[in-house]
Design an enzyme around this catalytic site. Structure first.
Site, PDB file in Angstrom:
ATOM      1  N   GLY A  25     -47.138 -96.226  67.409  1.00 60.31           N
ATOM      2  CA  GLY A  25     -47.944 -96.475  68.945  1.00 60.31           C
ATOM      3  C   GLY A  25     -49.756 -95.812  69.076  1.00 60.31           C
ATOM      4  O   GLY A  25     -50.068 -95.451  70.325  1.00 60.31           O
TER       5      GLY A  25
ATOM      6  N   HIS B 172     -45.675 -89.236  75.965  1.00 66.17           N
ATOM      7  CA  HIS B 172     -45.038 -88.517  74.706  1.00 66.17           C
ATOM      8  C   HIS B 172     -45.732 -88.071  73.783  1.00 66.17           C
ATOM      9  O   HIS B 172     -45.824 -86.751  74.020  1.00 66.17           O
ATOM     10  CB  HIS B 172     -44.330 -89.757  74.361  1.00 66.17           C
ATOM     11  CG  HIS B 172     -44.025 -89.762  72.867  1.00 66.17           C
ATOM     12  ND1 HIS B 172     -42.723 -89.971  72.717  1.00 66.17           N
ATOM     13  CD2 HIS B 172     -44.492 -89.220  71.972  1.00 66.17           C
ATOM     14  CE1 HIS B 172     -42.552 -89.957  71.254  1.00 66.17           C
ATOM     15  NE2 HIS B 172     -44.058 -89.106  70.695  1.00 66.17           N
ATOM     16  N   GLU B 173     -47.419 -88.325  73.869  1.00 64.99           N
ATOM     17  CA  GLU B 173     -47.999 -87.799  73.042  1.00 64.99           C
ATOM     18  C   GLU B 173     -48.333 -85.872  74.134  1.00 64.99           C
ATOM     19  O   GLU B 173     -48.854 -85.041  72.784  1.00 64.99           O
ATOM     20  CB  GLU B 173     -49.523 -88.332  72.370  1.00 64.99           C
ATOM     21  CG  GLU B 173     -49.273 -89.328  71.491  1.00 64.99           C
ATOM     22  CD  GLU B 173     -47.882 -89.668  71.167  1.00 64.99           C
ATOM     23  OE1 GLU B 173     -48.222 -88.445  70.341  1.00 64.99           O
ATOM     24  OE2 GLU B 173     -47.216 -91.069  71.158  1.00 64.99           O
TER      25      GLU B 173
ATOM     26  N   MET C 103     -50.549 -91.074  67.796  1.00 71.76           N
ATOM     27  CA  MET C 103     -50.064 -89.903  67.084  1.00 71.76           C
ATOM     28  C   MET C 103     -50.678 -88.367  67.859  1.00 71.76           C
ATOM     29  O   MET C 103     -51.783 -88.686  68.527  1.00 71.76           O
ATOM     30  CB  MET C 103     -50.937 -89.823  65.682  1.00 71.76           C
ATOM     31  CG  MET C 103     -50.713 -89.044  64.960  1.00 71.76           C
ATOM     32  SD  MET C 103     -49.403 -87.988  64.620  1.00 71.76           S
ATOM     33  CE  MET C 103     -49.463 -86.694  64.103  1.00 71.76           C
ATOM     34  N   GLU C 104     -49.932 -87.800  67.988  1.00 75.56           N
ATOM     35  CA  GLU C 104     -49.929 -86.859  68.541  1.00 75.56           C
ATOM     36  C   GLU C 104     -51.501 -85.578  67.811  1.00 75.56           C
ATOM     37  O   GLU C 104     -50.916 -84.390  69.074  1.00 75.56           O
ATOM     38  CB  GLU C 104     -49.177 -86.288  68.693  1.00 75.56           C
ATOM     39  CG  GLU C 104     -48.415 -84.478  68.213  1.00 75.56           C
ATOM     40  CD  GLU C 104     -47.338 -85.274  67.227  1.00 75.56           C
ATOM     41  OE1 GLU C 104     -47.707 -86.942  67.133  1.00 75.56           O
ATOM     42  OE2 GLU C 104     -46.528 -85.399  66.315  1.00 75.56           O
TER      43      GLU C 104
ATOM     44  N   GLU D 155     -49.358 -87.583  59.564  1.00 75.65           N
ATOM     45  CA  GLU D 155     -48.467 -87.743  59.924  1.00 75.65           C
ATOM     46  C   GLU D 155     -47.137 -88.993  58.837  1.00 75.65           C
ATOM     47  O   GLU D 155     -47.593 -90.438  59.569  1.00 75.65           O
ATOM     48  CB  GLU D 155     -47.609 -87.534  61.331  1.00 75.65           C
ATOM     49  CG  GLU D 155     -46.484 -86.712  60.890  1.00 75.65           C
ATOM     50  CD  GLU D 155     -45.227 -86.615  62.749  1.00 75.65           C
ATOM     51  OE1 GLU D 155     -45.753 -87.813  63.804  1.00 75.65           O
ATOM     52  OE2 GLU D 155     -44.895 -86.154  63.180  1.00 75.65           O
TER      53      GLU D 155
ATOM     54  N   HIS E 105     -46.592 -83.756  73.050  1.00 70.86           N
ATOM     55  CA  HIS E 105     -46.112 -82.685  71.291  1.00 70.86           C
ATOM     56  C   HIS E 105     -47.174 -81.898  72.064  1.00 70.86           C
ATOM     57  O   HIS E 105     -46.860 -81.276  70.711  1.00 70.86           O
ATOM     58  CB  HIS E 105     -46.386 -84.108  70.446  1.00 70.86           C
ATOM     59  CG  HIS E 105     -45.476 -85.155  70.321  1.00 70.86           C
ATOM     60  ND1 HIS E 105     -44.333 -84.518  69.719  1.00 70.86           N
ATOM     61  CD2 HIS E 105     -45.567 -86.094  69.790  1.00 70.86           C
ATOM     62  CE1 HIS E 105     -43.428 -85.125  69.306  1.00 70.86           C
ATOM     63  NE2 HIS E 105     -43.954 -86.887  69.607  1.00 70.86           N
TER      64      HIS E 105
HETATM   65 ZN   LIG Z   1     -43.899 -88.618  68.662  1.00 69.90          ZN
END
Ligand SMILES: [Zn+2]
Length: 1036
Positions: free
Chosen positions: A431, A467-468, A433-434, A297, A471
């Site tokens: 931090g 957070h991930e 990546m999903e 990404e 996603h």
């Molecule tokens: Zn994100």
């Protein structure tokens, strides 16, 4: 993706405005110095003080060259959309323009033909001018941009001199990928890899070319196989590196409805930076081990395999990876088979993926170890790290299993894959990546060891996992159609990280952190150069710059406001509907509002309301005037803007801005903020409005309860006085978040010139009675910011008075703190902030106490520094002498906990020894003991100190080319580096210095939005100093 954290308090730039009524002697930098050599040892650094003159280079020019701009302008000028025309027409045009571009022979036209032709051109031009200019001026707030218009479509030339058949940055929809069969063999000895990709294509429109992305790949063989014949045919591949595209020209044309397979064999080197298919390393016992991982990404999948590298080109992927016997391989899906191949190697085959975007594809080859656990719904969750860190995986595993269960219930959609891997990568820029099914993390964001971690480490690890995992639905299952709507991914994931933690980890008390997230978003969003949540983007740098505070933090903030407006139940129903309607597909901003609006009982005003928050830049300030005589509240709204007068003397908030603001408030007559019946609401849709109060004798009002709305409140004089009085007499009448909000708003209003700085400071006078973390943190941030600016202007007496004021307020509270890990998260966070402040400013016994603990640590045998919440504070005191600093550096080698390493690194970066700071910067840049991924944080920490800030800026200038090689132009690392190393400046000399530097660069740096922001921040600082310094002196 989750940006990496910079410090325990995760401060992105807090750029208040600054300073002086006088022409002070500015801080100065000697630009003429030669770049320093990278020293071998910290002590060998040669310290050279800065000279007393600022040398300013001449202003450079930068060219706004962009073929794409020209092309699109031309298309608009002709009043047509090239993309929508039939391929036949396009082919004809293509040939015509190719002829023109190549200057080939043509017949001489007659005079009559020329005249008629000229007349027709004039008519077309006239119409086109009207078409082009009118709508642009009428419908945008940004005004009319002057474009360099031309009538010539220019098809670029490929590297071999032939005409490249596609002129645009964005790919055509004529041919789209359905499925990729991808086989890779990375060689971790030679550091390169070979690949073979077979892309199944569907032809949507007749076309004579297939154009896709590829960069840095050496293509050795290319064939195309029509589905109808199954006979592969050799084809020539053309390359156009500026657009990172390759193309195959075909004759005869591909016809609509047909299917083909494009087969490409290639080789490439593993990448040296943090994107694409890149190498990473770590020390295992006595051996350096290499691994290869991916970070695609936003657009680096094209560095690993030729592909249609835009989020809307979703396809399925079947991946095979060849590896050594002592490595494992991981990819998005679970492994199906392992087969021995030649030379003692093995090939792992992964099952076919779900339909997904290229930026979510991932693979890793490494010798990692894991722990695993199956969820109740049958997903196998595994956490991986390098073998020495196996003892730090269990918290993440437990947390991921809990969060996956929560999200499956909340979204009412099962996680669609059979496995979910969370992998800590030793070198990682973001931090986390999903990647679907294979989430990658920086070690500090995944690994956790109770004994050495601070309470905030636990909060951060949990938030990043939340957070991930969010996603996997927001972003992976439903993906934004293009990067202009990145906030649909990142705003949601950021919102869900707070929301899910509040639901299932209430002890981690994320409320205060979310509050500061909103403050931070507004700080950036209050600048002239901010942008709407949904913003057109085209170039790589523009896409990279979308990964900013607006997409993440403003996105999350307006979702919070929406949730409160709709109620939690309706909000949930709306987003579940959105996910169901668009799963495995792509969505735009308006799709979200359409889905939510379909939920029964929703007021259709919601769509109109949300457009005002996503399509307009900035946010409103609501002016509130309580009329106690008439028992009314008068309201008005305008855009809140911190205007830089130096930049544009005539600028003022644009009066056409209007938001639909869901206001909340309480009044003195029913002031219990925890009682729902006391909380009133009002939808402000006009410029001005009046609320008739039902209850009598209202003496005060507080709007924007818990600051859950994305707006600032400006209380008119008497209304404000009442609230300040309330804080002094009974501050507990307002919630801690409301008190923090009132303080924040006061300083924001002062920075915009709406109230005096003295008035903002007067809000902090009640602070001696304050003991809650949120208002104290906010006050300290504001006061320390002013302190640092004053200090860096060399006004040491004033800085000393400022310091005295800070300790007059907080001294009593600091004296009550103990050196322990006891208490709730909030109490522990407050202790950590206060003791850090005390030691930084040599208050009380802090330094003595910290030194005792540091010595104890040095003498101890177990190497566990306690209390772990205060590691950075203790080590920053220990690092004040050379011997202590060396010991900490030794420990940095030795420690295995990423969190602990990070904390002592941040202590080293707070050093008052310039040699040490410079050594850290170069050591990190060269990926020595300190990994390069730490460099933005080291520069940020150095920039805050009086000793370090000029060196940090010098370092950026001297190493700019290297920095943009390691971190991409526009990336959030570069954003942090630029903003942090310049936001301490508050003089015209520094403004000129920064401007001159960026203008002198030959890359596209000067066009970065971040560079313009950095300049605006310095202008705002200068203006603040000019306006407020005298007031500050009088007040202190
Ligand atoms: Zn994100």
């Amino acid at each position: 993706m989750e940006p990496h954290f910079q410090s325990e308090r995760a401060q992105l730039p807090r750029n208040m405005i600054e300073n002086s009524m006088f022409e002070e002697e500015p801080d100065v930098v000697d630009l003429a110095k030669e770049p320093r050599l990278h020293p071998l040892e910290p002590d060998e650094v040669e310290y050279e003080p800065h000279s007393s003159r600022l040398l300013v280079r001449g202003l450079g020019e930068h060219d706004l060259e962009d073929d794409e701009e020209d092309y699109e302008s031309s298309a608009r000028l002709l009043g047509m959309s090239f993309m929508n025309r039939s391929s036949n027409h396009r082919n004809n045009m293509s040939e015509a323009y190719n002829r023109e571009a190549s200057g080939g022979p043509c017949s001489v036209p007659s005079a009559r033909t020329v005249l008629v032709g000229a007349f027709v051109v004039v008519i077309i031009l006239s119409i086109a001018m009207v078409v082009y200019f009118l709508p642009k001026c009428t419908f945008t707030k940004e005004g009319c941009h002057k474009k360099n218009t031309t009538l010539t479509f220019v098809y670029p030339l490929a590297t071999n001199g032939q005409v490249f058949p596609w002129p645009k940055i964005r790919l055509s929809n004529a041919v789209v990928p359905i499925h990729y069969d991808l086989a890779l063999h990375p060689n971790l000895t030679t550091m390169n890899f070979t690949g073979f990709v077979q892309i199944s294509l569907q032809v949507n429109e007749d076309t004579n070319n297939i154009t896709l992305h590829s960069v840095g790949l050496r293509i050795t063989k290319a064939t195309i196989t029509p589905e109808a014949t199954s006979q592969p045919k050799d084809v020539q591949v053309l390359e156009y590196p500026p657009h990172q595209q390759i193309a195959v020209k075909l004759n005869p044309v591909l016809s609509r409805g047909e299917k083909y397979i494009l087969n490409l064999e290639y080789s490439a080197n593993l990448s040296d930076n943090f994107s694409g298919f890149y190498k990473s390393s770590y020390q295992d016992k006595n051996k350096k081990r290499i691994l290869a991982a991916t970070q695609f990404e936003p657009f680096a999948a094209r560095n690993a395999f030729p592909c249609f590298d835009e989020p809307a080109f979703k396809a399925t992927f079947s991946i095979k990876i060849t590896r050594d016997a002592d490595h494992i391989s991981l990819s998005n899906m679970q492994k199906d088979t392992t087969t021995p191949v030649d030379n003692g190697l093995y090939q792992d085959t992964f099952i076919e993926s779900v339909n997904m975007s290229t930026y979510l594809v991932a693979f890793i080859v490494a010798d990692l170890k894991n722990v695993s656990q199956a969820t109740a719904s049958g997903t196998l969750v595994s956490v991986y790290a390098v073998p020495d860190k196996m003892d730090q995986l269990h918290y993440a595993l437990d947390t991921a299993v809990k969060l996956l269960k929560f999200y499956e219930g909340y979204f009412n959609i099962s996680y669609p894959l059979q496995k979910l891997d969370l992998v800590a990568i030793p070198d990682f820029e973001a931090g986390a990546m999903e990647n679907w099914g294979l989430i990658t993390f920086r070690e500090i964001a995944l690994l956790y060891r109770e004994e050495t971690a601070s309470i905030l480490d636990k909060q951060i690890v949990t938030m990043v996992i939340a957070h991930e995992l969010a996603h996997q639905w927001f972003g992976n299952l439903v993906t934004m159609e293009w990067w202009n709507d990145l906030w649909l991914n990142e705003g949601f994931a950021t919102f869900m990280e707070y929301f899910s933690l509040e639901k299932i980890f209430p002890e981690l008390q994320v409320g205060d952190r979310f509050l500061h997230t909103r403050f931070r978003a507004m700080e950036k969003d209050s600048m002239n150069l901010s942008h709407p949540l949904s913003t057109p983007v085209k170039t790589d740098e523009q896409i990279e710059e979308m990964f900013d505070s607006i997409s993440y933090e403003k996105g999350a903030s307006i979702l919070l406001m929406l949730k409160n407006f709709l109620t939690e139940t309706v909000f949930q129903q709306g987003i579940v509907r959105y996910l169901n309607e668009h799963q495995y597909g792509n969505a735009k901003n308006e799709d979200l509002w359409n889905s939510i609006a379909k939920v029964k009982s929703i007021d259709l005003n919601m769509k109109e309301m949300m457009k005002t928050w996503t399509l307009q830049t900035g946010f409103p300030v609501v002016t509130v005037k309580l009329d106690t005589t008439a028992n009314k509240i008068h309201l008005s709204q305008e855009r809140f803007l911190r205007i830089s007068i130096l930049q544009d003397p005539s600028s003022s908030p644009d009066s056409s801005y209007l938001w639909h603001i869901p206001l909340t408030y309480i009044t003195s007559s029913c002031s219990n903020y925890s009682q729902p019946k006391c909380i009133k609401t009002w939808l402000l849709k006009n410029k001005t409005d009046t609320i008739d109060l039902k209850e009598p004798n209202v003496t005060w009002v507080k709007f924007n309860l818990n600051m859950s709305g994305y707006y600032i409140v400006h209380y008119e004089e008497n209304t404000s006085k009442e609230l300040i009085g309330l804080l002094k007499n009974n501050h507990l009448a307002l919630s801690p978040q409301d008190r923090a909000d009132f303080i924040n708003n006061a300083f924001m209003l002062a920075s915009a010139g709406k109230i005096s700085v003295r008035k903002a400071l007067s809000v902090t006078e009640y602070m001696k009675n304050e003991s809650s973390t949120a208002p104290i943190t906010e006050t300290l941030l504001q006061l320390r910011h002013i302190y640092r600016l004053v200090q860096k202007r060399g006004m040491l007496l004033l800085a000393a008075r400022m310091k005295k004021y800070i300790f007059d307020i907080f001294g009593g509270l600091i004296d009550q703190q103990t050196w322990s890990n006891n208490g709730s998260l909030s109490e522990r966070q407050l202790r950590s902030i206060l003791l850090d402040l005390a030691c930084d400013y040599n208050y009380g016994n802090c330094v003595r106490d910290a030194n005792e603990l540091f010595t104890k640590w040095k003498d101890a045998k177990d190497f566990s520094l306690q209390p772990s919440d205060l590691t950075t504070t203790i080590c920053s005191v220990g690092a004040r002498n050379v011997e202590g600093w060396k010991f900490i550096l030794e420990m940095y080698h030795y420690l295995q906990s990423a969190a602990e390493k990070r904390k002592i690194l941040m202590a080293m970066a707070k050093s008052n020894n310039a040699q040490h700071l410079i050594w850290l910067m170069y050591e990190s840049l060269q990926h020595g003991v300190i990994r390069t991924q730490e460099l933005p944080s080291i520069l940020a920490a150095s920039s805050r100190s009086l000793v370090g800030y000029l060196f940090a800026w010098d370092f950026v200038k001297e190493n700019w080319d290297n920095l943009v090689k390691k971190f991409h132009l526009g990336s959030f690392s570069i954003q942090i580096i630029i903003i942090e190393t310049t936001s301490q400046f508050s003089t015209k000399s520094h403004l000129s210095e920064v401007q001159t530097f960026f203008d002198s660069l030959t890359d596209k740096s000067s066009q970065l939005r971040t560079v313009q922001e950095a300049l605006e921040i310095i202008r705002l600082n200068i203006q603040w100093m000019d306006k407020n310094l005298k007031n500050l002196e009088m007040w202190l």
